[in-house]
Design a protein around this motif. Sequence first.
Motif, PDB file in Angstrom:
ATOM      1  N   GLY A   1      -0.095 -11.741   5.349  1.00 58.56           N
ATOM      2  CA  GLY A   1      -1.030 -11.246   6.361  1.00 58.56           C
ATOM      3  C   GLY A   1      -0.533 -10.066   7.176  1.00 58.56           C
ATOM      4  O   GLY A   1      -0.225  -8.996   6.644  1.00 58.56           O
ATOM      5  N   GLU A   2      -0.425 -10.292   8.484  1.00 63.10           N
ATOM      6  CA  GLU A   2      -0.110  -9.200   9.408  1.00 63.10           C
ATOM      7  C   GLU A   2       1.322  -8.691   9.251  1.00 63.10           C
ATOM      8  O   GLU A   2       1.664  -7.634   9.779  1.00 63.10           O
ATOM      9  CB  GLU A   2      -0.320  -9.668  10.850  1.00 63.10           C
ATOM     10  N   LYS A   3       2.168  -9.411   8.527  1.00 63.84           N
ATOM     11  CA  LYS A   3       3.528  -8.926   8.303  1.00 63.84           C
ATOM     12  C   LYS A   3       3.541  -7.721   7.354  1.00 63.84           C
ATOM     13  O   LYS A   3       4.459  -6.918   7.355  1.00 63.84           O
ATOM     14  CB  LYS A   3       4.411 -10.048   7.737  1.00 63.84           C
ATOM     15  N   ILE A   4       2.502  -7.606   6.514  1.00 63.55           N
ATOM     16  CA  ILE A   4       2.361  -6.446   5.627  1.00 63.55           C
ATOM     17  C   ILE A   4       1.752  -5.312   6.445  1.00 63.55           C
ATOM     18  O   ILE A   4       0.629  -5.411   6.925  1.00 63.55           O
ATOM     19  CB  ILE A   4       1.457  -6.763   4.416  1.00 63.55           C
ATOM     20  N   VAL A   5       2.503  -4.238   6.609  1.00 67.40           N
ATOM     21  CA  VAL A   5       2.034  -3.140   7.470  1.00 67.40           C
ATOM     22  C   VAL A   5       1.562  -1.924   6.678  1.00 67.40           C
ATOM     23  O   VAL A   5       0.884  -1.049   7.219  1.00 67.40           O
ATOM     24  CB  VAL A   5       3.127  -2.715   8.475  1.00 67.40           C
ATOM     25  N   HIS A   6       1.909  -1.881   5.373  1.00 72.43           N
ATOM     26  CA  HIS A   6       1.486  -0.711   4.591  1.00 72.43           C
ATOM     27  C   HIS A   6       1.576  -1.037   3.104  1.00 72.43           C
ATOM     28  O   HIS A   6       2.486  -1.745   2.663  1.00 72.43           O
ATOM     29  CB  HIS A   6       2.371   0.497   4.906  1.00 72.43           C
ATOM     30  N   PHE A   7       0.619  -0.517   2.344  1.00 75.98           N
ATOM     31  CA  PHE A   7       0.660  -0.570   0.887  1.00 75.98           C
ATOM     32  C   PHE A   7       0.046   0.701   0.355  1.00 75.98           C
ATOM     33  O   PHE A   7      -0.957   1.187   0.890  1.00 75.98           O
ATOM     34  CB  PHE A   7      -0.122  -1.776   0.338  1.00 75.98           C
ATOM     35  N   ASN A   8       0.646   1.261  -0.719  1.00 71.74           N
ATOM     36  CA  ASN A   8       0.043   2.446  -1.313  1.00 71.74           C
ATOM     37  C   ASN A   8       0.625   2.677  -2.704  1.00 71.74           C
ATOM     38  O   ASN A   8       1.683   2.143  -3.054  1.00 71.74           O
ATOM     39  CB  ASN A   8       0.276   3.693  -0.464  1.00 71.74           C
ATOM     40  N   ARG A   9      -0.100   3.474  -3.486  1.00 75.98           N
ATOM     41  CA  ARG A   9       0.415   3.957  -4.758  1.00 75.98           C
ATOM     42  C   ARG A   9       1.398   5.098  -4.494  1.00 75.98           C
ATOM     43  O   ARG A   9       1.338   5.753  -3.449  1.00 75.98           O
ATOM     44  CB  ARG A   9      -0.726   4.456  -5.645  1.00 75.98           C
ATOM     45  N   ILE A  10       2.259   5.347  -5.457  1.00 77.34           N
ATOM     46  CA  ILE A  10       3.275   6.383  -5.314  1.00 77.34           C
ATOM     47  C   ILE A  10       3.058   7.431  -6.395  1.00 77.34           C
ATOM     48  O   ILE A  10       2.806   7.099  -7.558  1.00 77.34           O
ATOM     49  CB  ILE A  10       4.686   5.775  -5.410  1.00 77.34           C
ATOM     50  N   ASP A  11       3.162   8.707  -6.020  1.00 80.11           N
ATOM     51  CA  ASP A  11       2.988   9.786  -6.984  1.00 80.11           C
ATOM     52  C   ASP A  11       3.969   9.626  -8.142  1.00 80.11           C
ATOM     53  O   ASP A  11       5.130   9.240  -7.953  1.00 80.11           O
ATOM     54  CB  ASP A  11       3.217  11.141  -6.310  1.00 80.11           C
ATOM     55  N   GLU A  12       3.510   9.965  -9.327  1.00 78.00           N
ATOM     56  CA  GLU A  12       4.302   9.765 -10.543  1.00 78.00           C
ATOM     57  C   GLU A  12       5.666  10.447 -10.470  1.00 78.00           C
ATOM     58  O   GLU A  12       6.669   9.929 -10.973  1.00 78.00           O
ATOM     59  CB  GLU A  12       3.520  10.297 -11.754  1.00 78.00           C
ATOM     60  N   ILE A  13       5.741  11.598  -9.827  1.00 76.37           N
ATOM     61  CA  ILE A  13       6.993  12.350  -9.771  1.00 76.37           C
ATOM     62  C   ILE A  13       8.093  11.575  -9.041  1.00 76.37           C
ATOM     63  O   ILE A  13       9.285  11.770  -9.286  1.00 76.37           O
ATOM     64  CB  ILE A  13       6.766  13.746  -9.120  1.00 76.37           C
ATOM     65  N   PHE A  14       7.716  10.669  -8.137  1.00 79.20           N
ATOM     66  CA  PHE A  14       8.690   9.884  -7.373  1.00 79.20           C
ATOM     67  C   PHE A  14       8.858   8.459  -7.907  1.00 79.20           C
ATOM     68  O   PHE A  14       9.680   7.699  -7.401  1.00 79.20           O
ATOM     69  CB  PHE A  14       8.259   9.798  -5.908  1.00 79.20           C
ATOM     70  N   SER A  15       8.088   8.085  -8.915  1.00 74.62           N
ATOM     71  CA  SER A  15       7.962   6.674  -9.268  1.00 74.62           C
ATOM     72  C   SER A  15       9.202   6.089  -9.943  1.00 74.62           C
ATOM     73  O   SER A  15       9.436   4.878  -9.854  1.00 74.62           O
ATOM     74  CB  SER A  15       6.741   6.455 -10.162  1.00 74.62           C
ATOM     75  N   ARG A  16       9.996   6.912 -10.625  1.00 73.72           N
ATOM     76  CA  ARG A  16      11.160   6.363 -11.324  1.00 73.72           C
ATOM     77  C   ARG A  16      12.100   5.661 -10.343  1.00 73.72           C
ATOM     78  O   ARG A  16      12.616   4.579 -10.624  1.00 73.72           O
ATOM     79  CB  ARG A  16      11.901   7.481 -12.042  1.00 73.72           C
ATOM     80  N   ALA A  17      12.313   6.269  -9.166  1.00 76.85           N
ATOM     81  CA  ALA A  17      13.186   5.663  -8.159  1.00 76.85           C
ATOM     82  C   ALA A  17      12.404   4.777  -7.201  1.00 76.85           C
ATOM     83  O   ALA A  17      12.857   3.681  -6.851  1.00 76.85           O
ATOM     84  CB  ALA A  17      13.930   6.741  -7.390  1.00 76.85           C
ATOM     85  N   SER A  18      11.244   5.242  -6.763  1.00 77.90           N
ATOM     86  CA  SER A  18      10.545   4.578  -5.657  1.00 77.90           C
ATOM     87  C   SER A  18       9.519   3.548  -6.085  1.00 77.90           C
ATOM     88  O   SER A  18       9.013   2.793  -5.256  1.00 77.90           O
ATOM     89  CB  SER A  18       9.857   5.633  -4.770  1.00 77.90           C
ATOM     90  N   GLY A  19       9.177   3.499  -7.396  1.00 77.60           N
ATOM     91  CA  GLY A  19       8.187   2.547  -7.868  1.00 77.60           C
ATOM     92  C   GLY A  19       6.832   3.191  -8.073  1.00 77.60           C
ATOM     93  O   GLY A  19       6.581   4.312  -7.618  1.00 77.60           O
TER      94      GLY A  19
END
Length: 351
Positions: A307-325
């Motif tokens: 619930g409120e403990k989750i403060v943000h969710f989003n997709r990540i651009d492909e160029i950053f995804s290898r490290a960041s997901g």
Amino acid sequence: MDQRLKDSLTEYYKIKDLENYDEILRAVGYFTHKYGKIDRFESLNEYWLELDAQARTDFNIDGTKTDFIYNLKQKSKMKDFFHKSGVSTVQFSTGRDRASVDEFIQSAGFPLVVKPDLGSGASMTYKIRNEEELDYFFATKPADVDFIIEEFIDGVILTYDGLVDINGEVRFAVSHLFEQSVMEVVNSDDHLYYFCLKDISPEVEQAGRSILKAFDIKERFFHIELFKSNKDGRIIALEVNMRPPGAWMTDAINYAYDVNVYKEWASMVVHNQVGGPYPGQYYAGYASRKNHKHYVNSHEDIVRTYGEKIVHFNRIDEIFSRASGNSAYQFRSTQLDEVRDIVRYIQQEEG
């Protein structure tokens, strides 16, 4: 443009290609002619640090110039400043061929880590476990990239991040904990997690301040990476980045400290003022997911459970995804154990 951005601008000048320095010169010259001497030239992005320094040099703008910028970008040059700071650093070699690193290997032993001397992140960074892998590296490495070879440290990464003012005084600082090797995350295409801590350990604070003093850095964001050795608990300097930390870490800072760190940076640059003090209120966590992995808990499960403990969710651009997901969650709690539980829940894989 966003209306808030429009309302904040007097004028803008469009450049077709930031790689074309002639266009940069004309743009800065235009603003200088119309408004007077430029106060600051900043991008807050690793890729453009050299361009920033060149423009500051050519127009005599305050800040880091071309005569110093490579001390902040080349890992081999950083080592001299780490020694000056009194903080331990890793053994290294800049040997260009296989034969030139034999003496270093006898001292450091295997495993080793190889990485580009100039660059950020974990791109082209590898763990070398034996002589055969080292031979293969030298036989196949790109001829146009200079590499640095370092001893391998078994430990966790603790960062020292924040703002240092025009007088070299630290005005705001935080620390992040990485229990994974980002190199291993990239090379194995794994998911990443880290924590923004409520407090900075005294040993990290002391090391970070000593390193900033050695580099004589002023009026900048800073992001300093330190190892804490699992073997003997030593703090060991890894590298410096005189820019905001990546992988949503500035957002993690905001969530952990209830602050707007970019607003504080702007206030520091314009007015030499930073608010606060801002004590840490929460532990803020980051947990990414990879598209090729199969997870036990769905997005709906995560939101419903925490619930409120989750403060943000989003997709990540492909160029950053290898490290960041490919996507990531940010969450916070006053208890570190609960933040760890959320990471496990998000990243629990089937099977």
